[in-house]
Motif scaffolding. Sequence first.
Motif, PDB file in Angstrom:
ATOM      1  N   ASP A 348       0.822  -1.212   0.000  1.00 52.97           N
ATOM      2  CA  ASP A 348       0.000   0.000   0.000  1.00 52.97           C
ATOM      3  C   ASP A 348       0.859   1.267   0.000  1.00 52.97           C
ATOM      4  O   ASP A 348       0.370   2.340  -0.348  1.00 52.97           O
ATOM      5  CB  ASP A 348      -0.916   0.020   1.224  1.00 52.97           C
ATOM      6  N   ASP A 349       2.124   1.134   0.386  1.00 56.72           N
ATOM      7  CA  ASP A 349       2.987   2.314   0.536  1.00 56.72           C
ATOM      8  C   ASP A 349       3.924   2.539  -0.642  1.00 56.72           C
ATOM      9  O   ASP A 349       4.369   3.657  -0.887  1.00 56.72           O
ATOM     10  CB  ASP A 349       3.830   2.190   1.808  1.00 56.72           C
ATOM     11  N   PHE A 350       4.243   1.467  -1.385  1.00 62.75           N
ATOM     12  CA  PHE A 350       5.198   1.624  -2.489  1.00 62.75           C
ATOM     13  C   PHE A 350       5.035   0.487  -3.490  1.00 62.75           C
ATOM     14  O   PHE A 350       4.343  -0.507  -3.245  1.00 62.75           O
ATOM     15  CB  PHE A 350       6.642   1.626  -1.962  1.00 62.75           C
ATOM     16  N   GLU A 351       5.725   0.658  -4.605  1.00 63.26           N
ATOM     17  CA  GLU A 351       5.824  -0.414  -5.595  1.00 63.26           C
ATOM     18  C   GLU A 351       7.241  -0.412  -6.146  1.00 63.26           C
ATOM     19  O   GLU A 351       7.789   0.626  -6.495  1.00 63.26           O
ATOM     20  CB  GLU A 351       4.826  -0.201  -6.736  1.00 63.26           C
ATOM     21  N   LEU A 352       7.862  -1.596  -6.176  1.00 58.15           N
ATOM     22  CA  LEU A 352       9.212  -1.745  -6.726  1.00 58.15           C
ATOM     23  C   LEU A 352       9.126  -2.624  -7.959  1.00 58.15           C
ATOM     24  O   LEU A 352       8.730  -3.788  -7.879  1.00 58.15           O
ATOM     25  CB  LEU A 352      10.148  -2.369  -5.687  1.00 58.15           C
ATOM     26  N   GLN A 353       9.478  -2.074  -9.102  1.00 62.65           N
ATOM     27  CA  GLN A 353       9.370  -2.804 -10.363  1.00 62.65           C
ATOM     28  C   GLN A 353      10.762  -3.108 -10.909  1.00 62.65           C
ATOM     29  O   GLN A 353      11.680  -2.298 -10.792  1.00 62.65           O
ATOM     30  CB  GLN A 353       8.600  -1.994 -11.395  1.00 62.65           C
ATOM     31  N   ASN A 354      10.874  -4.281 -11.514  1.00 60.66           N
ATOM     32  CA  ASN A 354      12.092  -4.645 -12.215  1.00 60.66           C
ATOM     33  C   ASN A 354      12.109  -3.929 -13.560  1.00 60.66           C
ATOM     34  O   ASN A 354      11.162  -4.037 -14.335  1.00 60.66           O
ATOM     35  CB  ASN A 354      12.144  -6.167 -12.408  1.00 60.66           C
TER      36      ASN A 354
END
Length: 373
Positions: A348-354
């Motif tokens: 809910d706080d962040f998204e880390l994408q490759n």
Amino acid sequence: MSSHKEQLKQKCGKLVNNSFISDVVFAVGKEGTLIYGHSVPLVHFSEVFRSMIQSDGRNRRKHKSSFIVDDVEPDIFLEMLNFIYCDHCEITQLNVMGILYVADKYKLYELERRCESVLTENDCSGAMLEAFINSHPTCSRMTELCLNQICTNPLRVFRHPLFMNLPACLFKKIVELKSIRCSDYQLVDVIERWGAHQPECVRDEINGIEQIIKDRIDNVSFNREYGGKQISMLKSDVSVPRFNGQLKAYRDLYLYGVGVYAGISQHCSEGNVIIQISVGGDHVVKEKIEIEPSDDDHSSVQDCFFKRIRLSEGQKVDIDVSMPTDLHFRQFVWYSCTREGMRCMKSDDFELQNSDSKNQLSPIAYLLYDTID
């Protein structure tokens, strides 16, 4: 003029620990090594020496003033005299805490400044922790000096292997520091790692230290976000020499740690993981984590802590993790089944994408962060 100054320094340097026209003698260190001095430069540069020598009522033309200095090693005392006599002092990562102590003791402010400069520009964590451990409980002032330095850059100190040998009484002093430059959540994480290395007989002390932090924060949480059910953990023998991803903040937060799954096969002698975090193209974090081979070739989480980075809602940062391609890494990896062709860690706080949609693997294990309300 400069040539004359250099000649004067050289001649003054010859007087260091020279009995010629000496009117002061010091018994230094535990063995009482005799070191000769001269009152004129000593009283001129140090108000402490001035008070000591002036309070000695003997006639120095007939009798040398003698003093016992049992809390300073002879080599450190000589370096201090070199500074007083000829403005030269060999400050290294190994002796910096000893010289800082003697500079503080005799109120040599310029020498203190030089020591602090060495501590700022170099990683002296090992020497600092050794001095911290050895000074307790016999030298409270050295303990205070070490705490001041730990307070300035705690994350670098926490990463040093010697930190795990810290006795509970000294660890408690660190936790109780009010102006330490790390968050309570980071301290909770450090307590967990440090506590795992301590004998069971000090468990009550460890619990007491944990309680100090719990009393300061309402809800102790590591914020190690794996994305809940969206993330599946797999074991893989595939080497991932490089990972480049982009972190997008969904709310204001402080980022201060990254965990990386990595390990080295036993036949390799050593290796490291390099972690870089960039904001707007500028590197704000660049850390190297040393990795030791394990007996069973299993992976473990390698922790990387750094000074807090403030991220605003919607802001993006680049995270780059690289490993030597000539080493065989056995790794845990994560992937998400929620998107076709895009691997991501999401909460809910962040998204880390490759950034590489073809690469299904990533060594990122967790992120440490605090949300900002």
